[in-house]
Design a protein around this motif. Structure first.
Motif, PDB file in Angstrom:
ATOM      1  N   THR A   6     -71.096  48.882 -28.634  1.00 45.87           N
ATOM      2  CA  THR A   6     -71.834  47.615 -28.773  1.00 45.87           C
ATOM      3  C   THR A   6     -70.938  46.432 -29.105  1.00 45.87           C
ATOM      4  O   THR A   6     -71.432  45.304 -29.214  1.00 45.87           O
ATOM      5  N   HIS A   7     -69.614  46.676 -29.260  1.00 46.95           N
ATOM      6  CA  HIS A   7     -68.750  45.569 -29.683  1.00 46.95           C
ATOM      7  C   HIS A   7     -67.295  45.876 -29.361  1.00 46.95           C
ATOM      8  O   HIS A   7     -66.652  46.664 -30.053  1.00 46.95           O
ATOM      9  N   ALA A   8     -66.766  45.270 -28.294  1.00 46.16           N
ATOM     10  CA  ALA A   8     -65.356  45.482 -27.944  1.00 46.16           C
ATOM     11  C   ALA A   8     -64.834  44.264 -27.204  1.00 46.16           C
ATOM     12  O   ALA A   8     -65.511  43.711 -26.340  1.00 46.16           O
ATOM     13  N   HIS A   9     -63.614  43.858 -27.553  1.00 43.09           N
ATOM     14  CA  HIS A   9     -62.993  42.672 -26.946  1.00 43.09           C
ATOM     15  C   HIS A   9     -62.015  43.105 -25.859  1.00 43.09           C
ATOM     16  O   HIS A   9     -60.821  42.796 -25.918  1.00 43.09           O
ATOM     17  N   ILE A  10     -62.514  43.799 -24.854  1.00 41.53           N
ATOM     18  CA  ILE A  10     -61.643  44.368 -23.813  1.00 41.53           C
ATOM     19  C   ILE A  10     -61.019  43.284 -22.921  1.00 41.53           C
ATOM     20  O   ILE A  10     -60.057  43.542 -22.198  1.00 41.53           O
ATOM     21  N   GLY A  93     -73.011  35.893 -29.634  1.00 36.86           N
ATOM     22  CA  GLY A  93     -72.089  36.582 -30.538  1.00 36.86           C
ATOM     23  C   GLY A  93     -70.648  36.421 -30.102  1.00 36.86           C
ATOM     24  O   GLY A  93     -70.403  36.104 -28.943  1.00 36.86           O
ATOM     25  N   GLU A  94     -69.666  36.611 -30.998  1.00 36.39           N
ATOM     26  CA  GLU A  94     -70.066  36.887 -32.332  1.00 36.39           C
ATOM     27  C   GLU A  94     -70.054  35.619 -33.151  1.00 36.39           C
ATOM     28  O   GLU A  94     -69.225  34.749 -32.940  1.00 36.39           O
ATOM     29  N   ILE A  95     -70.997  35.559 -34.077  1.00 31.96           N
ATOM     30  CA  ILE A  95     -71.191  34.365 -34.892  1.00 31.96           C
ATOM     31  C   ILE A  95     -71.241  34.809 -36.349  1.00 31.96           C
ATOM     32  O   ILE A  95     -71.394  35.999 -36.626  1.00 31.96           O
ATOM     33  N   PHE A 154     -75.609  43.379 -37.440  1.00 29.73           N
ATOM     34  CA  PHE A 154     -74.539  43.008 -38.382  1.00 29.73           C
ATOM     35  C   PHE A 154     -73.370  43.904 -38.020  1.00 29.73           C
ATOM     36  O   PHE A 154     -73.339  45.081 -38.370  1.00 29.73           O
ATOM     37  N   HIS A 155     -72.416  43.323 -37.270  1.00 27.22           N
ATOM     38  CA  HIS A 155     -71.347  44.124 -36.696  1.00 27.22           C
ATOM     39  C   HIS A 155     -70.326  44.514 -37.765  1.00 27.22           C
ATOM     40  O   HIS A 155     -70.143  43.802 -38.740  1.00 27.22           O
ATOM     41  N   CYS A 156     -69.708  45.684 -37.562  1.00 30.09           N
ATOM     42  CA  CYS A 156     -68.677  46.207 -38.477  1.00 30.09           C
ATOM     43  C   CYS A 156     -69.159  46.152 -39.922  1.00 30.09           C
ATOM     44  O   CYS A 156     -68.491  45.594 -40.794  1.00 30.09           O
ATOM     45  N   THR A 204     -66.674  49.839 -31.443  1.00 33.16           N
ATOM     46  CA  THR A 204     -65.246  50.036 -31.749  1.00 33.16           C
ATOM     47  C   THR A 204     -64.623  48.801 -32.379  1.00 33.16           C
ATOM     48  O   THR A 204     -63.716  48.912 -33.184  1.00 33.16           O
ATOM     49  N   ASP A 205     -65.040  47.591 -31.952  1.00 35.08           N
ATOM     50  CA  ASP A 205     -64.335  46.342 -32.282  1.00 35.08           C
ATOM     51  C   ASP A 205     -62.917  46.360 -31.708  1.00 35.08           C
ATOM     52  O   ASP A 205     -62.006  45.730 -32.259  1.00 35.08           O
ATOM     53  N   ALA A 206     -62.720  47.104 -30.602  1.00 35.58           N
ATOM     54  CA  ALA A 206     -61.417  47.140 -29.932  1.00 35.58           C
ATOM     55  C   ALA A 206     -60.972  45.715 -29.618  1.00 35.58           C
ATOM     56  O   ALA A 206     -61.805  44.893 -29.249  1.00 35.58           O
TER      57      ALA A 206
HETATM   58 ZN   LIG Z   1     -65.387  41.390 -32.925  1.00 37.30          ZN
END
Ligand SMILES: [Zn+2]
Length: 256
Positions: A6-10, A93-95, A154-156, A204-206
């Motif tokens: 649900t969250h990766a900066h690929i 997102g992300e904010i 609410f990420h991470c 992951t927040d990769a």
């Molecule tokens: Zn992020």
């Protein structure tokens, strides 16, 4: 078995040299979909380009990250959103608010955070929230803005059990669980045992925060499997069960 990151900066440069391998390793690990949170006006073109190359795997978000809120934040905000068709994005997102790196712009960060929440509500989009050393400030805004229209992640998540309960009381939010759950002394296991798995999504927040056994290295979406294995262990469920539950939770947020 399908997993959703649900969250990766690929789209960042960290993946420029081996993007094809990163994608095939993710698919081999069972990752069916990867949601891309934006950072600011400079990252959006690369994010959009990646989505148009692989539209079924990557899903785009648009938003201004709190660490990109500086003195010129109004210009940056306008450059990012002016003339943008929000219906082509799956979330804002992300904010959020980040007081870990720099407290100088807390007022500006709060203003932009709240404005993006209002945009999300107006456009029936979920929000993906970044909170770092800022639950008090974030809760002030979300307490005020929360209604049946507001949903998101609410990420991470790395707060306390009281923070988790505060978030879940809003009604429309899930907690994003990432690599920290695999860290010894990460403390998230104790919080997860107190909340139902229907309240979490995996991320992951990769390229950041790689889970054990790749802790300290570049993170990538394939490693979501290590996060899922640890979460399954904590809940005493199988990997298949945790995949099914968290995939359904993610789709509920992003697809409504
Ligand atoms: Zn992020």
């Amino acid at each position: 078995m399908f997993l959703i990151d649900t969250h990766a900066h690929i789209y960042l440069e960290d993946f420029a040299d081996d993007l094809d391998q990163v994608i095939s390793r993710a698919k081999l690990a069972g990752v069916d979909r990867i949601y891309l949170p934006n950072i600011d006006e400079k990252t959006l073109p690369d994010l959009n380009a990646l989505v148009s190359k692989h539209p079924s795997l990557f899903k785009p978000m648009i938003g201004l990250h709190p660490t990109s809120v500086k003195d010129n934040y109004r210009e940056v905000f306008n450059e990012l959103f002016d003339g943008t068709d929000l219906t082509s994005y799956c979330a804002i997102g992300e904010i959020g608010i980040d007081l870990y790196w720099d407290k100088t712009h807390v007022r500006e960060q709060t203003e932009i955070f709240e404005r993006q929440i209002e945009m999300a509500k107006d456009n029936h989009l979920p929000v993906v929230i970044h909170a770092r050393d800022s639950f008090k400030e974030i809760f002030e805004v979300v307490d005020r803005q929360n209604n049946s229209e507001l949903t998101g992640i609410f990420h991470c998540f790395t707060g306390t059990i009281d923070d988790a309960r505060h978030i879940l009381k809003y009604g429309g939010f899930k907690l994003g669980i990432g690599g920290i759950v695999t860290f010894k002394n990460g403390g998230l296991d104790k919080i997860l045992t107190d909340i139902d798995p229907e309240n979490i999504v995996l991320e992951t927040d990769a390229p950041y925060l790689a889970p054990t056994p790749n802790r300290g290295k570049r993170n990538e979406s394939a490693y979501i499997r290590d996060v899922a294995i640890r979460v399954a262990e904590i809940y005493g469920k199988s990997l298949e069960e945790i995949s099914a539950i968290t995939t359904e939770n993610a789709l509920k947020i992003f697809e409504g």
